[in-house]
Design an enzyme around this catalytic site. Sequence first.
Site, PDB file in Angstrom:
ATOM      1  N   ASP A  17       0.868  -1.180   0.000  1.00 17.68           N
ATOM      2  CA  ASP A  17       0.000   0.000   0.000  1.00 17.68           C
ATOM      3  C   ASP A  17       0.906   1.233   0.000  1.00 17.68           C
ATOM      4  OD1 ASP A  17      -1.604   2.143   0.670  1.00 17.68           O
ATOM      5  OD2 ASP A  17      -2.570   1.142   2.367  1.00 17.68           O
ATOM      6  N   ILE A  18       0.835   2.028  -1.029  1.00 20.82           N
ATOM      7  CA  ILE A  18       1.761   3.158  -1.197  1.00 20.82           C
ATOM      8  C   ILE A  18       1.592   4.208  -0.098  1.00 20.82           C
ATOM      9  CG2 ILE A  18       0.383   4.658  -2.722  1.00 20.82           C
ATOM     10  CD1 ILE A  18       2.969   4.912  -4.467  1.00 20.82           C
ATOM     11  N   GLY A  39      -9.573   4.637  -6.182  1.00 23.78           N
ATOM     12  CA  GLY A  39      -8.295   3.932  -6.316  1.00 23.78           C
ATOM     13  C   GLY A  39      -7.215   4.501  -5.421  1.00 23.78           C
ATOM     14  N   ASP A  41      -5.667   7.293  -5.617  1.00 26.86           N
ATOM     15  CA  ASP A  41      -5.937   8.716  -5.339  1.00 26.86           C
ATOM     16  C   ASP A  41      -6.772   8.863  -4.060  1.00 26.86           C
ATOM     17  OD1 ASP A  41      -6.117  11.445  -5.735  1.00 26.86           O
ATOM     18  OD2 ASP A  41      -7.374  11.339  -7.518  1.00 26.86           O
ATOM     19  N   SER A 128      -2.251   4.512 -14.351  1.00 30.17           N
ATOM     20  CA  SER A 128      -3.185   4.269 -15.468  1.00 30.17           C
ATOM     21  C   SER A 128      -3.692   2.832 -15.630  1.00 30.17           C
ATOM     22  CB  SER A 128      -2.596   4.715 -16.823  1.00 30.17           C
ATOM     23  OG  SER A 128      -2.706   6.112 -16.983  1.00 30.17           O
TER      24      SER A 128
HETATM   25  P1  ADP Z   1      -5.626   5.072 -12.700  1.00 31.41           P
HETATM   26  O1  ADP Z   1      -6.872   5.912 -12.686  1.00 31.41           O
HETATM   27  O2  ADP Z   1      -4.383   5.860 -13.056  1.00 31.41           O
HETATM   28  O3  ADP Z   1      -5.778   3.824 -13.496  1.00 31.41           O
HETATM   29  P2  ADP Z   1      -6.085   3.651 -10.155  1.00 31.41           P
HETATM   30  O4  ADP Z   1      -5.948   4.224  -8.788  1.00 31.41           O
HETATM   31  O5  ADP Z   1      -7.445   3.260 -10.614  1.00 31.41           O
HETATM   32  O6  ADP Z   1      -5.385   4.708 -11.145  1.00 31.41           O
HETATM   33  O7  ADP Z   1      -5.155   2.375 -10.283  1.00 31.41           O
HETATM   34  C1  ADP Z   1      -3.765   2.433 -10.429  1.00 31.41           C
HETATM   35  C2  ADP Z   1      -3.120   1.263  -9.680  1.00 31.41           C
HETATM   36  O8  ADP Z   1      -3.038   1.600  -8.285  1.00 31.41           O
HETATM   37  C3  ADP Z   1      -3.888  -0.060  -9.742  1.00 31.41           C
HETATM   38  O9  ADP Z   1      -2.930  -1.117  -9.946  1.00 31.41           O
HETATM   39  C4  ADP Z   1      -4.496  -0.166  -8.360  1.00 31.41           C
HETATM   40  O10 ADP Z   1      -4.681  -1.519  -7.960  1.00 31.41           O
HETATM   41  C5  ADP Z   1      -3.413   0.472  -7.527  1.00 31.41           C
HETATM   42  N1  ADP Z   1      -3.751   0.913  -6.154  1.00 31.41           N
HETATM   43  C6  ADP Z   1      -4.948   1.198  -5.605  1.00 31.41           C
HETATM   44  N2  ADP Z   1      -4.794   1.568  -4.323  1.00 31.41           N
HETATM   45  C7  ADP Z   1      -3.454   1.507  -4.044  1.00 31.41           C
HETATM   46  C8  ADP Z   1      -2.646   1.742  -2.897  1.00 31.41           C
HETATM   47  N3  ADP Z   1      -3.169   2.138  -1.727  1.00 31.41           N
HETATM   48  N4  ADP Z   1      -1.300   1.572  -3.012  1.00 31.41           N
HETATM   49  C9  ADP Z   1      -0.741   1.187  -4.164  1.00 31.41           C
HETATM   50  N5  ADP Z   1      -1.449   0.953  -5.282  1.00 31.41           N
HETATM   51  C10 ADP Z   1      -2.785   1.097  -5.226  1.00 31.41           C
END
Ligand code: ADP
Length: 180
Positions: A17-18, A39, A41, A128
Amino acid sequence: MSSLELNGRKISLKRGDITREEVDAIVNAANSSLLGGGGVDGAIHKAGGPEILQQCKEIKARQGGCPPGQAVITSGGKLKSAYVIHTVGPIWRGGSGNEAETLASAYRNSLALAEEFDLKSISFPSISTGAYGYPLEQAAEIAIKAVKEYCRKESGSIEAIYFVLFDQFTFDAYKQALQS
Ligand code: ADP
């Protein structure tokens, strides 16, 4: 964790988890409005608190948002990272809308902004490949190529670049790209 050293800089892949990263900056896969979304964001704004959104609103008031491929920076609010770099990846529309170049620019401009702030460590999500629908293998290749290119440069402040990947499927695609 899987990693590669290039020119004294280290590229590492991990699952996780970032929002829990302890680096100088984490990168947010934002949307052009900068007003938050789902997501990664949503997770970053939730964990980082209202200060991040407030700064995003100020940036939006000044420059009207962030076009795809560009990046802006805010503080990290309550996060353990000092900064959040908000970049906007392309929405996948079949590949004929310059998506590859826009995605590469999102990585390059995030790195350039980190360098402007003299940062040493940065963590990226997989930009993305969630809601924006970019095919994973292609996106991973572009992401890894962009950071490898940065690492080959003679000078630059960044010493450690992480990809923090949420699921095993995504991790495996980046691992494949890093090794090729
Ligand atoms: P985008 O709109 O750019 O596609 P998303 O947030 O929908 O962005 O997804 C981008 C990636 O981030 C996906 O692989 C998703 O599983 C991942 N993701 C979602 N939450 C987290 C998190 N807390 N930490 C890391 N990666 C995440």
